[in-house]
Design a protein around this motif. Structure first.
Motif: not given
Length: 177
Positions: A51, A54-56
């Motif tokens: 995650d 994926h996010e950062n």
């Protein structure tokens, strides 16, 4: 004369090699505390490694990993690092001061057989980079920082633990000579 290094053992290697499994067994065998830097990252970020990627982005995960490693005081521990810890020169220097760095080495084909879904592993890599590319990029770095290299192919986790204990003793004996 005692070794100038602390008694910690720091495990490095590719995702899927078994750093966490071997680290827990090694910590139990040596009656030391165990630290898993991937777990510390997840607790700090309150999300899974994948995650975070994926996010950062993968660079953020690498930066977070180095920042967390630099805060560690791991005297007399067994430390399992994330596979990308070796990208952080300051982090690796910090870990080297704590003790022996042990590279758990396993051929690419064995790792690929263990990791069926690389995208779910939270591997800090650029989009489009294959697992083979990650392997080719990282193995020279693991070797660069390693005090000890353990060939893991065909060995049980218990056998690897026993070899680490033997090799670590040999390293300290050599330092005392």
């Amino acid at each position: 004369m005692a070794s100038t290094r602390d008694t910690s053992i720091v495990l490095v290697g590719m995702p899927g090699v078994g750093k966490s499994t071997i680290g827990i067994l090694l910590a139990k065998e040596l009656a030391r505390e165990f630290v898993d830097t991937d777990l510390l990252i997840q607790v700090h970020a309150k999300k899974a490694l994948q995650d975070i990627v994926h996010e950062n982005g993968y660079q953020h995960l690498r930066e977070l990993e180095e920042a967390i490693i630099l805060t560690l005081d791991v005297s007399n521990h067994v430390v399992s690092t994330g596979g990308s810890a070796i990208y952080g020169e300051n982090a690796m220097a910090h870990l080297a001061k704590a003790g022996q760095i042990v590279f758990l080495d396993l051929p690419l084909s064995d790792l690929e057989a263990r990791i069926h879904n690389m995208e779910a592993r939270g591997i800090a890599k650029p989009d489009g980079q294959s697992f083979a590319d990650v392997y080719a990029e990282r193995v020279p770095l693991y070797r660069k920082y390693a005090d000890i290299t353990i060939q893991c192919r065909g060995k049980s986790p218990v056998a690897v633990v026993q070899e680490i204990i033997y090799e670590e003793g040999e390293q300290y004996a050599d330092a005392d000579a």
